[in-house]
Scaffold this active site. Structure first.
Site, mmCIF file in Angstrom:
data_model
loop_
_atom_site.group_PDB
_atom_site.id
_atom_site.type_symbol
_atom_site.label_atom_id
_atom_site.label_comp_id
_atom_site.label_asym_id
_atom_site.label_seq_id
_atom_site.Cartn_x
_atom_site.Cartn_y
_atom_site.Cartn_z
ATOM 1 N N ARG A 44 0.812 -1.036 0.052
ATOM 2 C CA ARG A 44 -0.193 0.267 0.149
ATOM 3 C C ARG A 44 0.438 0.911 -0.185
ATOM 4 O O ARG A 44 0.838 2.392 -0.613
ATOM 5 C CB ARG A 44 -1.037 0.181 1.254
ATOM 6 N N TYR A 90 -16.376 12.473 -20.793
ATOM 7 C CA TYR A 90 -16.553 10.709 -19.798
ATOM 8 C C TYR A 90 -18.050 11.679 -19.392
ATOM 9 O O TYR A 90 -17.779 12.287 -17.791
ATOM 10 C CB TYR A 90 -15.466 10.789 -20.175
ATOM 11 N N ASP A 98 -7.673 14.700 -19.130
ATOM 12 C CA ASP A 98 -7.105 13.277 -19.667
ATOM 13 C C ASP A 98 -7.432 12.940 -20.914
ATOM 14 O O ASP A 98 -8.101 13.558 -22.167
ATOM 15 C CB ASP A 98 -9.354 12.680 -19.350
ATOM 16 N N LYS A 125 -7.633 1.272 -21.326
ATOM 17 C CA LYS A 125 -7.758 1.172 -22.282
ATOM 18 C C LYS A 125 -6.912 0.862 -23.622
ATOM 19 O O LYS A 125 -6.052 -0.124 -23.504
ATOM 20 C CB LYS A 125 -8.280 2.886 -22.334
HETATM 21 C C1 LIG Z 1 -12.863 4.589 -19.021
HETATM 22 C C2 LIG Z 1 -12.881 5.938 -18.854
HETATM 23 C C3 LIG Z 1 -12.526 6.189 -17.559
HETATM 24 C C4 LIG Z 1 -12.522 5.224 -16.035
HETATM 25 O O1 LIG Z 1 -11.240 4.907 -16.184
HETATM 26 P P1 LIG Z 1 -12.019 3.658 -15.923
HETATM 27 O O2 LIG Z 1 -10.060 2.752 -15.716
HETATM 28 O O3 LIG Z 1 -12.990 2.577 -16.701
HETATM 29 O O4 LIG Z 1 -12.263 3.544 -14.301
HETATM 30 C C5 LIG Z 1 -11.581 7.503 -17.352
HETATM 31 N N1 LIG Z 1 -12.185 8.230 -18.451
HETATM 32 C C6 LIG Z 1 -12.209 7.996 -20.173
HETATM 33 C C7 LIG Z 1 -12.280 9.177 -20.865
HETATM 34 C C8 LIG Z 1 -12.561 6.990 -20.311
HETATM 35 O O5 LIG Z 1 -12.308 6.378 -21.533
#
Ligand SMILES: *Cc1c(COP(=O)(O)O)cnc(C)c1O
Length: 394
Positions: free
Chosen positions: A55, A109, A181, A206
């Site tokens: 942790r 998102y 992001d 992703k």
């Molecule tokens: C999927 C996604 C998230 C969230 O990510 P998780 O790993 O599912 O928690 C945040 N921002 C964007 C643009 C995403 O596509």
């Protein structure tokens, strides 16, 4: 010491492997805690000088953080158990207080929007969703004077491409932190920090992992921004586990070659889709006809990414659901960045938690399908999508 009894032997036999060899692939460090032969070394480890407790700092998460920082061109990176955990950590660490203002992408998102809405309501922070890719965005930021701006490199699901440079200048003028992001483009196609952002977020679930077998998220930036987040993570405990970190690092090894192939495939698929009379609009920043093309050429490097979106002419939600049932190669799955092609109905999936009014204001229509183009042959993907559209509209 007298001979040890079986119960003791079973626990203490064979816990160390003496070897000078270095594995080509890092080991998965499943041990949640480590011990030290030297008590001073143990003592120093508790000040963060070595790995002692997962942790506090995990070996596999640390390796991934180092690799992502290197790709992002960042001084430091901190990893979390998911992209949303990373986003939440960023908000929590933002020091926003009652009366401050925050700006997010109006067509960003859905889950991020819900989280930010909740966070701002709890803290009594004024939240302003803005079309951040619009020409007047920088002027509007200067007028709103937010403390934090959370933008998206390429918005979901409409694939508007952000130019972070103008926003970064406006944020500097008003003393706002600019967080981007960049999940949709990955650090291979864009390094937002080099374009003026203070922080960059990734859902590693992703493109970075790329194989849909581990969730994770990261925040990268200067040491000054990241070290407080790392300290907070020790207390909040939202760490990325060793297996997930290991899988994500394995995926990252091929990220640059995958992104080049996904981009080439997406362009070929978008070109095929553009020729279909069954589709109303095909959105892909790599198409010369796309309104985002000019900006995309300036702020993306080495391709336009793997995301394509299209509107099925005259389709309602039921027809779109039929499309999802008619695809044979593409998987109807609400994620992106996989080696396989994934398709999704935007209004009922990524934008599900938005109200119909919010969706309408953001321009997300009921007939919008989002595609994460995989590494199959692009002609096979296009054939699959077009024949499923045909079947859905019969
Ligand atoms: C999927 C996604 C998230 C969230 O990510 P998780 O790993 O599912 O928690 C945040 N921002 C964007 C643009 C995403 O596509």
């Amino acid at each position: 010491m007298p001979a040890l009894k079986p119960r003791t032997v079973a626990l203490h036999a064979s816990t160390r492997l003496e070897s000078k060899s270095q594995p080509v692939v890092p080991a998965i460090h499943v041990s949640a805690v480590s011990f030290f032969d030297d008590a001073d070394a143990l003592d120093a480890s508790l000040d963060g000088k070595d790995f002692v407790y997962t942790r506090i700092a995990g070996q596999n998460a640390a390796l991934l953080e180092e690799a992502i920082a290197a790709l992002e061109g960042a001084e430091a990176c901190v990893a979390y158990g998911s992209g949303m955990a990373a986003t939440r950590a960023l908000l929590h660490g933002s020091k926003l207080v009652r009366g401050d203002a925050m700006v997010i992408a109006a067509d960003g998102y859905g889950a991020t929007r819900s989280l930010v809405k909740q966070f701002c309501a709890e803290r009594e922070v004024a939240l302003h969703p803005l079309a951040l890719h619009a020409a007047d965005a920088a002027d509007r930021l200067r007028a709103l004077k937010p403390k934090l701006v959370l933008a998206e490199s390429m918005t979901n699901p409409l694939l508007s491409v952000l130019d972070p440079r103008g926003l970064a200048r406006a944020c500097r003028d008003v003393g706002a932190v600019l967080a981007v992001d960049a999940t949709f483009v990955s650090p291979v196609l864009q390094r937002p920090l080099a374009l003026g952002a203070d922080l960059v977020l990734q859902s590693t679930t992703k493109w970075i992992n790329g194989h849909s077998d581990a969730t994770g998220g990261t925040v990268s930036g200067s040491r000054e921004h990241i070290e407080p987040l790392r300290a907070a993570r020790i207390l909040h405990g939202d760490v990325l586990g060793p297996f997930e970190a290991w899988l994500t690092l394995r995926g990252l090894r091929t990220l640059p070659v995958r992104m080049a192939a996904h981009s080439a495939n997406a362009l070929a698929v978008a070109r095929r889709l553009s020729q279909s009379k069954l589709l109303e609009r095909v959105l892909y920043p790599g198409l010369e006809s796309d309104p985002n093309h000019r900006v995309a050429r300036e702020v993306l490097d080495g391709g336009f990414g793997g995301m394509v979106a299209f509107e099925i002419r005259g389709a309602d939600r039921a027809r779109c659901f039929r499309f999802l049932e008619r695809v044979k190669l593409a998987r109807p799955a609400p994620s992106l960045g996989d080696v396989m092609t994934l398709v999704m109905h935007a209004a009922s999936a990524s934008a599900r938690r938005m109200t119909p009014e919010e969706r309408a204001a953001a321009g997300i229509r009921e007939n919008l399908i989002r595609v994460s183009v995989g590494l199959e042959d692009p002609d096979d993907i296009a054939d699959d999508l077009l024949s499923a559209v045909g079947a859905a509209m019969e």
